[in-house]
Design an enzyme around this catalytic site. Structure first.
Site, PDB file in Angstrom:
ATOM      1  N   TRP A 361     -16.426  10.960  48.651  1.00  0.00           N
ATOM      2  CA  TRP A 361     -16.907  11.183  47.162  1.00  0.00           C
ATOM      3  C   TRP A 361     -17.147   9.695  46.499  1.00  0.00           C
ATOM      4  O   TRP A 361     -17.496   9.616  45.193  1.00  0.00           O
ATOM      5  CB  TRP A 361     -15.439  11.560  46.301  1.00  0.00           C
ATOM      6  CG  TRP A 361     -14.346  10.428  46.397  1.00  0.00           C
ATOM      7  CD1 TRP A 361     -13.916  10.010  47.624  1.00  0.00           C
ATOM      8  CD2 TRP A 361     -13.831   9.954  45.365  1.00  0.00           C
ATOM      9  NE1 TRP A 361     -12.810   9.066  47.385  1.00  0.00           N
ATOM     10  CE2 TRP A 361     -12.538   8.914  45.892  1.00  0.00           C
ATOM     11  CE3 TRP A 361     -13.635  10.196  44.177  1.00  0.00           C
ATOM     12  CZ2 TRP A 361     -11.927   8.334  45.288  1.00  0.00           C
ATOM     13  CZ3 TRP A 361     -12.679   9.263  43.271  1.00  0.00           C
ATOM     14  CH2 TRP A 361     -11.857   8.613  43.981  1.00  0.00           C
ATOM     15  N   ASP A 362     -16.995   8.804  47.349  1.00  0.00           N
ATOM     16  CA  ASP A 362     -17.416   7.188  47.202  1.00  0.00           C
ATOM     17  C   ASP A 362     -18.884   7.180  46.499  1.00  0.00           C
ATOM     18  O   ASP A 362     -19.214   6.482  45.595  1.00  0.00           O
ATOM     19  CB  ASP A 362     -17.397   6.508  48.279  1.00  0.00           C
ATOM     20  CG  ASP A 362     -16.079   6.264  49.267  1.00  0.00           C
ATOM     21  OD1 ASP A 362     -15.455   7.423  49.224  1.00  0.00           O
ATOM     22  OD2 ASP A 362     -16.144   5.473  49.750  1.00  0.00           O
ATOM     23  N   GLU A 488      -4.295   9.255  48.460  1.00  0.00           N
ATOM     24  CA  GLU A 488      -4.225   9.649  49.585  1.00  0.00           C
ATOM     25  C   GLU A 488      -2.629   9.750  50.138  1.00  0.00           C
ATOM     26  O   GLU A 488      -2.293  10.165  51.363  1.00  0.00           O
ATOM     27  CB  GLU A 488      -4.967   9.433  50.660  1.00  0.00           C
ATOM     28  CG  GLU A 488      -6.516   9.914  50.196  1.00  0.00           C
ATOM     29  CD  GLU A 488      -7.374   9.410  51.318  1.00  0.00           C
ATOM     30  OE1 GLU A 488      -7.292   8.616  52.193  1.00  0.00           O
ATOM     31  OE2 GLU A 488      -8.721  10.183  51.191  1.00  0.00           O
ATOM     32  N   LYS A 592      -1.508   5.038  46.875  1.00  0.00           N
ATOM     33  CA  LYS A 592      -2.774   4.136  47.928  1.00  0.00           C
ATOM     34  C   LYS A 592      -3.578   3.592  46.864  1.00  0.00           C
ATOM     35  O   LYS A 592      -4.106   2.647  47.213  1.00  0.00           O
ATOM     36  CB  LYS A 592      -3.166   5.334  48.650  1.00  0.00           C
ATOM     37  CG  LYS A 592      -4.192   4.588  49.520  1.00  0.00           C
ATOM     38  CD  LYS A 592      -4.791   5.533  50.631  1.00  0.00           C
ATOM     39  CE  LYS A 592      -5.775   4.988  51.594  1.00  0.00           C
ATOM     40  NZ  LYS A 592      -6.643   6.070  52.289  1.00  0.00           N
ATOM     41  N   GLN A 593      -4.161   4.352  45.984  1.00  0.00           N
ATOM     42  CA  GLN A 593      -5.385   3.894  45.164  1.00  0.00           C
ATOM     43  C   GLN A 593      -5.339   4.575  43.942  1.00  0.00           C
ATOM     44  O   GLN A 593      -4.884   5.466  43.529  1.00  0.00           O
ATOM     45  CB  GLN A 593      -6.419   3.996  45.835  1.00  0.00           C
ATOM     46  CG  GLN A 593      -6.924   5.776  46.021  1.00  0.00           C
ATOM     47  CD  GLN A 593      -7.973   6.018  47.256  1.00  0.00           C
ATOM     48  OE1 GLN A 593      -7.476   6.319  48.292  1.00  0.00           O
ATOM     49  NE2 GLN A 593      -9.090   6.081  46.857  1.00  0.00           N
TER      50      GLN A 593
HETATM   51  C1  BGC Z   1     -10.013   6.612  50.652  1.00  0.00           C
HETATM   52  C2  BGC Z   1     -10.936   7.428  50.299  1.00  0.00           C
HETATM   53  C3  BGC Z   1     -12.541   7.228  50.373  1.00  0.00           C
HETATM   54  C4  BGC Z   1     -12.491   6.695  51.906  1.00  0.00           C
HETATM   55  C5  BGC Z   1     -13.853   6.367  52.184  1.00  0.00           C
HETATM   56  C6  BGC Z   1     -10.317   6.099  51.975  1.00  0.00           C
HETATM   57  O1  BGC Z   1      -9.374   5.066  52.498  1.00  0.00           O
HETATM   58  O2  BGC Z   1      -8.681   6.625  50.361  1.00  0.00           O
HETATM   59  O3  BGC Z   1     -10.771   7.690  48.803  1.00  0.00           O
HETATM   60  O4  BGC Z   1     -13.352   8.013  50.141  1.00  0.00           O
HETATM   61  O5  BGC Z   1     -11.665   5.793  52.202  1.00  0.00           O
HETATM   62  O6  BGC Z   1     -14.175   4.932  51.621  1.00  0.00           O
END
Ligand code: BGC
Length: 781
Positions: A361-362, A488, A592-593
């Site tokens: 989804w980035d 996550e 996490k984010q």
């Molecule tokens: C993140 C995801 C991201 C992926 C690729 C993961 O560490 O939690 O949101 O899409 O990395 O960048």
């Protein structure tokens, strides 16, 4: 962290004055060149030493079985890994009888410069061989933006103080040996010799190798041609074998004499075309490149980038390293997407093998926003790629017992590649993210044809997914249960606020599309009942709220969970996912984010100012930023909540993610989303840009550290320039017809070439929230 004096600060290039082998792998990512189709890591010309030799072609991958200790229904069985394709950048050098190798002899000087305006990587070095012969080597390399299948380099060796016999070997090399991967899940699976030879050819300066991937059956062709210029005693000849084709040039150089080689490389690949067709394809691309010539390619590259910078540049006064970093970011994001043309934009672009070359989804939520306002054609292409994967997404939805399309969490060719379903399959928000990118692209460009064709179908199929994934409860409220949001460290949660709000927009956008284009909607099988059901679900969408705390919940019940024991977590235990079981992360309040915080950026209309501030203050002390995608989102929301110094620190973190290797994995490739996030932090954060329908609104405000920022946006065929100072902002319509925007809610209509200035209202100050111990962004004040 990169521990050497990293890179010199310069507004338009990235200069490395000393070759530090400890950080060689990182520098290969940072100096990578790409046009979105071809990717060449910044390896030294002679191939070794290297951290990771890397030559990629977007979409070329191999498949492998995904092993599971316990099988389960609907688990993807087949994994995908982008592979290293034929390396066309190798030029080896023998000086008298010793190979030019920076690890031996004496490296008198070594400089590499990535030039962001020229779009080339230059290297200059002087080296004395163990036997005491000194040579100067200069090389320049590019991956062409204007000729998508072409890369080229110019290589020059000069004798310095005595006569030397030199041998230059310019090669195409397939099946290079790769270093073994680490246990970090963010690295990649390494496949041995994935390319089966099909054809090799060499005559004079012309070389060609064609291979086929063993499992996926993709045919990969690489061809090279050369011009050689040297003193009288210069001779050359070509030879080829299965995995190597080589031009060997010998010469004897007197002091001051030079041998110069120009190498043109063309790539092509296909899953359907025959061997002769692929051979012809690369030969034809090569003919075009040699016809243009080295000088022509360099000039075209410059012209392409001049046009890009004229419409996309961001200026920053007050922090030189941020000025450099944002241009570095724009350059790499452009490289990742410019000529991808109906292929994915992977999380690492084509700069390394991290995440196996998968796209997430980035692309839609981080990379495409920047490209929408600066290189919109690339966005249409990226979304057409998603559209081309609809058959796989529909099949996946069917397999999961759902309607519409379920796009993959991570993929190269459109099939789900995540073997960990709680963070993969369950992260359904990717579907709403794609819809969001469609709406943004259409609003900002007015590309109606795209909307009617690919765009509308993407909206409809994703809306169908939401309608079948969620349900109305006994009171009518619509819930989406058991999904994973962006964070996550929580999984399979009910009513993730980000997901629900994004799904709501998705459903409304699909219903809006059906109303605006009834015929096209009918073709897609949408009737009034279906679009009414989308509206009902959107209007009844549940958003969990904790009234006692006065904050929105990241997902239902989140604020009731036990808090993570941050006091007992050591600094070396981050990222947490490498030191604690997901089981424990999932049941505690630890983020996490940015997730709810991201929702406040992407669905800003839903949150009033009070909630924005309160929610941000609540989630900040829980957010550990174990993903590089977080800092930029926190920067935007911190700026909007009025925490300008904190926003600045987050901007710096996003901006220097790769230049300082803040996540310790830049060796595997650049963090393209975080790079794009640098732009986001400046434009959406300090510029306060947001979009309501087709109208852009701005609430700019600078942190003390910056005295001025200026950025340009392409909107509806116009170019808008926004220049923000501490107390005032100027909006200029650089070209195109009249445009209405908003400044702090006040509509401003700009006539062609008109500039209008407005004051920036004073800021209500609030105490800045805390972060978890050891997880504060580095303060830059
Ligand atoms: C993140 C995801 C991201 C992926 C690729 C993961 O560490 O939690 O949101 O899409 O990395 O960048």
């Amino acid at each position: 962290m990169i521990t050497h004096a990293s890179y010199g600060v310069d507004p338009w290039c990235l200069r490395e004055n000393v070759l530090n082998l400890d950080v060689l792998p990182q520098s290969e990512s940072v100096f990578a060149l790409s046009n979105g189709h071809i990717g060449w890591r910044g390896n030294v010309d002679e191939g070794e030493p290297h951290g990771l030799p890397g030559s990629y072609l977007n979409g070329v991958h191999e498949s492998h079985p995904l092993p599971y200790a316990e099988a389960g229904y609907g688990y993807p069985e087949c994994g995908q890994t982008a592979i290293d394709v034929t390396n066309g950048k190798v030029v080896r050098l023998l000086v008298d009888d010793e190979p030019f190798d920076v690890r031996y002899g004496r490296l008198v000087s070594h400089e590499r410069v990535l030039d962001l305006r020229e779009g080339v990587l230059r290297r200059t070095c002087e080296w004395t061989s163990p036997a005491g012969r000194t040579v100067r080597v200069r090389s320049t390399r590019l991956v062409s933006f204007t000729q998508r299948s072409v890369a080229a380099l110019a290589y020059e060796v000069e004798a310095v103080d005595s006569q030397v016999r030199v041998v230059v070997q310019s090669e195409l090399v397939a099946n290079e040996q790769l270093p073994r991967s680490t246990r970090d899940p963010r690295a990649s699976a390494v496949l041995d010799a994935p390319l089966a030879p099909e054809e090799h050819f060499a005559r004079d300066g012309r070389l060609r190798l064609v291979h086929r991937t063993r499992g996926t059956g993709l045919r990969v062709g690489a061809a090279a041609d050369h011009t050689v210029d040297g003193p009288d005693r210069t001779r050359w000849s070509g030879e080829a074998g299965d995995d190597v084709a080589r031009l060997t040039v010998t010469s004897v150089l007197e002091p001051g004499q030079r041998l110069r080689l120009e190498k043109f490389v063309a790539y092509g690949w296909s899953s359907t075309r025959s061997l002769p067709a692929v051979s012809d394809q690369v030969d034809a691309a090569l003919a075009a490149a040699t016809d243009t010539g080295w000088k022509g390619l360099v000039e075209d590259q410059r012209a392409y980038l001049d046009a890009f910078w004229a419409r996309a540049d961001v200026e920053v006064d007050g922090a030189e390293e941020i000025q450099q970093a944002v241009r570095f970011a724009l350059f790499h994001v452009l490289q990742a997407g410019a000529r991808a043309e109906r292929r994915a934009i992977p999380a690492k672009g084509l700069t390394g093998s991290g995440y196996d070359g998968h796209a997430f989804w980035d692309s839609e939520m981080f990379v495409l926003p920047l490209l929408t306002y600066t290189a919109p054609d690339a966005v249409a292409e990226a979304l057409r790629w998603r559209h081309s994967t609809l058959p796989a997404a529909r099949e996946r939805a069917r397999q999961l017992g759902l309607r519409g399309a379920a796009f993959p969490w991570r993929t190269i060719d459109g099939a789900e590649g995540s073997a960990y379903w709680p963070a993969g399959t369950a992260a359904f928000h990717v579907n709403a993210d794609i819809a969001d990118a469609v709406v943004r692209y259409v609003d900002v460009t007015g590309d109606e044809q795209f909307e009617r064709e690919a765009g509308g179908e993407l909206l409809v199929e994703t809306a169908r997914l939401w309608r079948s994934l969620g349900h109305h409860d006994a009171h009518g409220a619509f819930h989406i249960d058991g999904v994973t949001g962006p964070d996550e460290y929580s999984a399979i949660a009910d009513d993730n606020t980000y997901t629900n709000l994004m799904a709501r927009s998705n459903l409304l956008a699909a219903a809006g599309f059906a109303e605006a284009h009834p015929e096209r909607a009918a073709e897609l099988g949408v009737d009034d009942e279906e679009s009414a059901a989308w509206r009902d679900a959107a209007e009844a969408m549940h958003v969990p709220y904790n009234a006692e705390l006065g904050v929105h919940e990241q997902h239902a019940g989140f604020t009731r969970h036990q808090h993570w024991d941050f006091a007992a977590t050591r600094p070396d235990q981050y990222p947490l996912m490498l030191h604690f079981p997901y089981f424990d992360l999932y049941r505690k309040q630890v983020v996490k984010q940015a997730d709810l915080v991201l929702a406040m950026y992407t669905c800003s209309d839903f949150f009033d100012e009070e909630h924005l501030a309160r929610n941000f203050a609540y989630y900040e002390p829980l957010t550990v930023r174990d993903s590089s995608l977080s800092a930029c989102c926190q920067a935007v929301v911190a700026a909007r909540a009025g925490h300008l110094p904190l926003a600045f620190d987050y901007l710096v973190e996003a901006a220097l993610m790769d230049l300082e290797d803040l996540e310790n994995n830049t060796r595997d490739g650049l963090h393209i989303a975080s790079l794009a996030g640098t732009w986001m932090a400046l434009v959406a954060g300090f510029g306060g840009m947001r979009r309501r329908g087709g109208t852009l609104e701005f609430t700019p405000r600078l942190p003390e550290r910056l005295s001025r920022i200026a950025f340009k946006l392409q909107v509806l065929g116009r170019c808008l320039r926004v220049e923000v100072h501490a107390t005032a902002v100027t909006y200029t319509l650089m070209d195109g017809p009249e445009l209405t925007i908003k400044h702090y809610g006040e509509p401003l209509t700009l006539s062609p070439e008109e500039s209008r200035s407005r004051e920036i209202p004073e800021l209500k100050s609030r105490p800045a929230p805390d972060q978890p111990p050891h997880r504060r962004p580095h303060s830059h004040h």
